[in-house]
Design a protein around this motif. Structure first.
Motif, PDB file in Angstrom:
ATOM      1  N   TRP A   1      -4.199  22.481 -64.751  1.00 35.50           N
ATOM      2  CA  TRP A   1      -3.013  22.339 -65.590  1.00 35.50           C
ATOM      3  C   TRP A   1      -2.353  20.995 -65.260  1.00 35.50           C
ATOM      4  O   TRP A   1      -2.323  20.570 -64.100  1.00 35.50           O
ATOM      5  N   MET A   2      -1.861  20.303 -66.278  1.00 35.29           N
ATOM      6  CA  MET A   2      -1.145  19.037 -66.030  1.00 35.29           C
ATOM      7  C   MET A   2      -0.115  18.845 -67.140  1.00 35.29           C
ATOM      8  O   MET A   2      -0.309  19.328 -68.271  1.00 35.29           O
ATOM      9  N   PRO A   3       0.993  18.178 -66.841  1.00 35.44           N
ATOM     10  CA  PRO A   3       1.957  17.907 -67.913  1.00 35.44           C
ATOM     11  C   PRO A   3       1.309  17.010 -68.961  1.00 35.44           C
ATOM     12  O   PRO A   3       0.488  16.156 -68.617  1.00 35.44           O
ATOM     13  N   GLU A   4       1.687  17.220 -70.215  1.00 30.89           N
ATOM     14  CA  GLU A   4       1.107  16.436 -71.309  1.00 30.89           C
ATOM     15  C   GLU A   4       1.279  14.932 -71.071  1.00 30.89           C
ATOM     16  O   GLU A   4       0.387  14.127 -71.337  1.00 30.89           O
ATOM     17  N   GLU A   5       2.426  14.562 -70.491  1.00 32.39           N
ATOM     18  CA  GLU A   5       2.681  13.129 -70.284  1.00 32.39           C
ATOM     19  C   GLU A   5       1.774  12.543 -69.192  1.00 32.39           C
ATOM     20  O   GLU A   5       1.436  11.359 -69.225  1.00 32.39           O
ATOM     21  N   TYR A   6       1.401  13.381 -68.236  1.00 25.59           N
ATOM     22  CA  TYR A   6       0.464  12.917 -67.195  1.00 25.59           C
ATOM     23  C   TYR A   6      -0.891  12.631 -67.847  1.00 25.59           C
ATOM     24  O   TYR A   6      -1.547  11.632 -67.567  1.00 25.59           O
ATOM     25  N   ARG A   7      -1.265  13.525 -68.764  1.00 29.24           N
ATOM     26  CA  ARG A   7      -2.559  13.373 -69.453  1.00 29.24           C
ATOM     27  C   ARG A   7      -2.554  12.086 -70.279  1.00 29.24           C
ATOM     28  O   ARG A   7      -3.462  11.262 -70.191  1.00 29.24           O
ATOM     29  N   THR A   8      -1.500  11.882 -71.080  1.00 28.68           N
ATOM     30  CA  THR A   8      -1.499  10.710 -71.973  1.00 28.68           C
ATOM     31  C   THR A   8      -1.332   9.406 -71.178  1.00 28.68           C
ATOM     32  O   THR A   8      -1.881   8.378 -71.555  1.00 28.68           O
ATOM     33  N   HIS A   9      -0.585   9.481 -70.065  1.00 33.26           N
ATOM     34  CA  HIS A   9      -0.418   8.280 -69.231  1.00 33.26           C
ATOM     35  C   HIS A   9      -1.789   7.847 -68.689  1.00 33.26           C
ATOM     36  O   HIS A   9      -2.137   6.667 -68.718  1.00 33.26           O
ATOM     37  N   ASN A  10      -2.566   8.819 -68.238  1.00 36.77           N
ATOM     38  CA  ASN A  10      -3.900   8.501 -67.723  1.00 36.77           C
ATOM     39  C   ASN A  10      -4.831   8.005 -68.824  1.00 36.77           C
ATOM     40  O   ASN A  10      -5.579   7.050 -68.613  1.00 36.77           O
ATOM     41  N   ILE A  11      -4.777   8.661 -69.977  1.00 40.92           N
ATOM     42  CA  ILE A  11      -5.649   8.210 -71.083  1.00 40.92           C
ATOM     43  C   ILE A  11      -5.333   6.756 -71.400  1.00 40.92           C
ATOM     44  O   ILE A  11      -6.221   5.921 -71.561  1.00 40.92           O
ATOM     45  N   ARG A  12      -4.037   6.440 -71.481  1.00 41.24           N
ATOM     46  CA  ARG A  12      -3.636   5.057 -71.804  1.00 41.24           C
ATOM     47  C   ARG A  12      -4.181   4.096 -70.756  1.00 41.24           C
ATOM     48  O   ARG A  12      -4.874   3.133 -71.068  1.00 41.24           O
ATOM     49  N   GLN A  13      -3.907   4.382 -69.494  1.00 39.65           N
ATOM     50  CA  GLN A  13      -4.295   3.401 -68.459  1.00 39.65           C
ATOM     51  C   GLN A  13      -5.814   3.307 -68.310  1.00 39.65           C
ATOM     52  O   GLN A  13      -6.368   2.216 -68.233  1.00 39.65           O
ATOM     53  N   ILE A  14      -6.480   4.461 -68.292  1.00 41.59           N
ATOM     54  CA  ILE A  14      -7.938   4.422 -68.058  1.00 41.59           C
ATOM     55  C   ILE A  14      -8.648   3.774 -69.251  1.00 41.59           C
ATOM     56  O   ILE A  14      -9.571   2.969 -69.086  1.00 41.59           O
ATOM     57  N   SER A  15      -8.208   4.111 -70.481  1.00 38.13           N
ATOM     58  CA  SER A  15      -8.901   3.533 -71.641  1.00 38.13           C
ATOM     59  C   SER A  15      -8.627   2.029 -71.716  1.00 38.13           C
ATOM     60  O   SER A  15      -9.521   1.249 -72.027  1.00 38.13           O
ATOM     61  N   GLN A  16      -7.404   1.606 -71.370  1.00 30.55           N
ATOM     62  CA  GLN A  16      -7.110   0.166 -71.392  1.00 30.55           C
ATOM     63  C   GLN A  16      -7.923  -0.560 -70.317  1.00 30.55           C
ATOM     64  O   GLN A  16      -8.364  -1.685 -70.519  1.00 30.55           O
ATOM     65  N   HIS A  17      -8.114   0.135 -69.211  1.00 32.13           N
ATOM     66  CA  HIS A  17      -8.940  -0.429 -68.147  1.00 32.13           C
ATOM     67  C   HIS A  17     -10.385  -0.576 -68.651  1.00 32.13           C
ATOM     68  O   HIS A  17     -11.020  -1.627 -68.482  1.00 32.13           O
ATOM     69  N   ALA A  18     -10.885   0.478 -69.334  1.00 36.83           N
ATOM     70  CA  ALA A  18     -12.258   0.423 -69.872  1.00 36.83           C
ATOM     71  C   ALA A  18     -12.394  -0.710 -70.889  1.00 36.83           C
ATOM     72  O   ALA A  18     -13.354  -1.489 -70.852  1.00 36.83           O
ATOM     73  N   HIS A  19     -11.410  -0.814 -71.791  1.00 39.83           N
ATOM     74  CA  HIS A  19     -11.477  -1.889 -72.805  1.00 39.83           C
ATOM     75  C   HIS A  19     -11.512  -3.263 -72.118  1.00 39.83           C
ATOM     76  O   HIS A  19     -12.210  -4.173 -72.566  1.00 39.83           O
ATOM     77  N   SER A  20     -10.754  -3.410 -71.027  1.00 41.19           N
ATOM     78  CA  SER A  20     -10.706  -4.703 -70.327  1.00 41.19           C
ATOM     79  C   SER A  20     -12.086  -5.051 -69.773  1.00 41.19           C
ATOM     80  O   SER A  20     -12.533  -6.200 -69.845  1.00 41.19           O
ATOM     81  N   GLU A  21     -12.745  -4.030 -69.212  1.00 42.14           N
ATOM     82  CA  GLU A  21     -14.078  -4.283 -68.646  1.00 42.14           C
ATOM     83  C   GLU A  21     -15.030  -4.756 -69.749  1.00 42.14           C
ATOM     84  O   GLU A  21     -15.808  -5.693 -69.559  1.00 42.14           O
ATOM     85  N   VAL A  22     -14.954  -4.098 -70.906  1.00 39.75           N
ATOM     86  CA  VAL A  22     -15.904  -4.408 -71.977  1.00 39.75           C
ATOM     87  C   VAL A  22     -15.563  -5.745 -72.652  1.00 39.75           C
ATOM     88  O   VAL A  22     -16.442  -6.592 -72.855  1.00 39.75           O
ATOM     89  N   ILE A  23     -14.298  -5.959 -72.960  1.00 36.59           N
ATOM     90  CA  ILE A  23     -13.918  -7.242 -73.576  1.00 36.59           C
ATOM     91  C   ILE A  23     -14.148  -8.384 -72.582  1.00 36.59           C
ATOM     92  O   ILE A  23     -14.515  -9.496 -72.964  1.00 36.59           O
ATOM     93  N   GLY A  24     -13.995  -8.077 -71.288  1.00 38.60           N
ATOM     94  CA  GLY A  24     -14.197  -9.092 -70.246  1.00 38.60           C
ATOM     95  C   GLY A  24     -15.626  -9.613 -70.197  1.00 38.60           C
ATOM     96  O   GLY A  24     -15.904 -10.653 -69.584  1.00 38.60           O
TER      97      GLY A  24
END
Ligand code: BYC
Length: 331
Positions: free
Chosen positions: A43-66
């Motif tokens: 179980w996790m608060p919805e905001e914890y889930r979306t905060h992680n999705i935002r940061q992890i996906s932005q991190h992934a995009h950085s690796e690929v665009i990089g």
């Protein structure tokens, strides 16, 4: 609190059912404070889930665009050895993107959605990849400074609270340290080479120093995400602390190279035990993050075009997976 003991209170489904949201939030925070990892089915608060999705996906995009600024130099690497190392490094970045997209997918978002968010500008990627690579010395500067900054940040993320993200960071950090050394080796060769080579190395340092410092994000007092990120231990250190850590270890490396950091205000502060620096050009940072850097359009157009061209590969992989599943179901 050890996981087992905690499970009895918080994770036991029967007990959790009787908890109201405040009790759940309290137990969740206690669990995080005890340095336990949150796993996808917890179980996790919805905001914890979306905060992680935002940061992890932005991190992934950085690796690929990089991969783009470096890919530009594969065909022009000066030796076969340099070409092989650069190819391996760029493949590593693709791998990092894949682990990170997979970690984000465990939070209930699909790869397609994440790519959509990148293409529509909803998701960001690191500002540093919107600068051009003009010559071979830039490949050295990217490895030394950009990977050096990335690994400084990512070492702290090995202790992030979301389990799949933390585990991905271990392997990524090992590879990023190799990338940092690969870049430093190029810089060392050029800085100790001919006069022209040394000038190229200095010029690359001049152009990449400030964008590398911007990778750490705005000052903590301007960072909208830091408070929650730190509370939930998604972030383990503030933007300013990590930036300072990077500066303190990189300045002596530039001295060893005989190159000058392009900051007239840079000086060692005996009292704090850290380097003092000049201010980042935050107007430039904001412009680049908002999509108006030297290469933003080029990077995005390239990603969209290649994504479209690769549609048949995704369709074939999906058809193959369906076929395999059909065969497995038949048994
Ligand atoms: N560029 O409140 P803040 C690599 C955004 S790639 C663009 O401080 P947070 C490599 C920030 O996302 C490694 N955007 O946010 C690959 C937020 O956006 P929202 C890349 C930036 O998340 C190939 C807003 O500004 N590493 O190694 O607490 C070749 C407010 O900022 C930037 C990672 O991605 C920026 N520089 O902290 C070579 C590490 N800075 O709210 C090498 C993972 C900030 O509008 N990410 N923003 O969505 C993090 O650690 C954190 O997300 C950050 C920002 C430190 C970047």
């Amino acid at each position: 609190m050890p996981r087992k003991q905690h499970r009895a209170g918080y994770y036991d489904k029967k007990i959790a059912k009787r908890m109201d949201i405040q009790e759940k939030l309290h137990a969740f925070q206690q669990y995080i404070d005890a340095e336990e990892k949150i796993e996808p089915k917890d179980w996790m608060p919805e905001e914890y889930r979306t905060h992680n999705i935002r940061q992890i996906s932005q991190h992934a995009h950085s690796e690929v665009i990089g991969m783009q600024p470096e890919g530009n130099w594969i065909t022009r690497a000066p030796t076969l050895r340099a070409k092989k190392i650069l190819l391996a490094k760029i493949q590593d970045e693709a791998g990092h993107g894949l682990y990170l997209y997979s970690a984000a997918e465990t939070l209930g978002i699909s790869r397609d959605e994440m790519i959509q968010q990148l293409h529509t500008g909803k998701a960001k990627y690191s500002s540093v990849f919107n600068y051009p690579t003009l010559n071979w010395a830039d490949i050295g500067a990217i490895g030394w400074l950009v990977d050096g900054a990335a690994v400084t940040n990512q070492l702290s993320l090995r202790r992030t609270s979301f389990g799949p993200y933390a585990r991905a960071m271990f392997r990524i950090c090992n590879e990023e340290s190799f990338h940092q050394r690969q870049g430093y080796e190029i810089m060392l060769k050029m800085a100790k080479g001919t006069k022209d080579q040394k000038e190229m190395a200095q010029d690359a340092l001049n152009r990449w120093w400030w964008p590398a410092l911007m990778m750490f994000g705005p000052h903590d007092n301007q960072s909208s995400r830091t408070t929650k990120g730190m509370l939930w231990k998604i972030k383990r250190a503030g933007n300013d602390e990590l930036r300072q850590r990077f500066i303190d270890k990189t300045v002596p490396q530039s001295e060893f190279l005989g190159l000058t950091i392009p900051d007239a205000a840079l000086s060692w502060n005996e009292t704090t035990g850290h380097y003092d620096t000049g201010e980042i050009n935050w107007d430039e940072f904001n412009r680049v993050v908002a999509g108006d850097g030297p290469c933003n359009r080029e990077r995005m157009d390239h990603h969209k075009r290649v994504h479209e061209e690769g549609a048949w590969v995704r369709a074939a992989a999906a058809a193959f997976a369906d076929k395999q599943k059909g065969m497995a179901d038949a048994f």
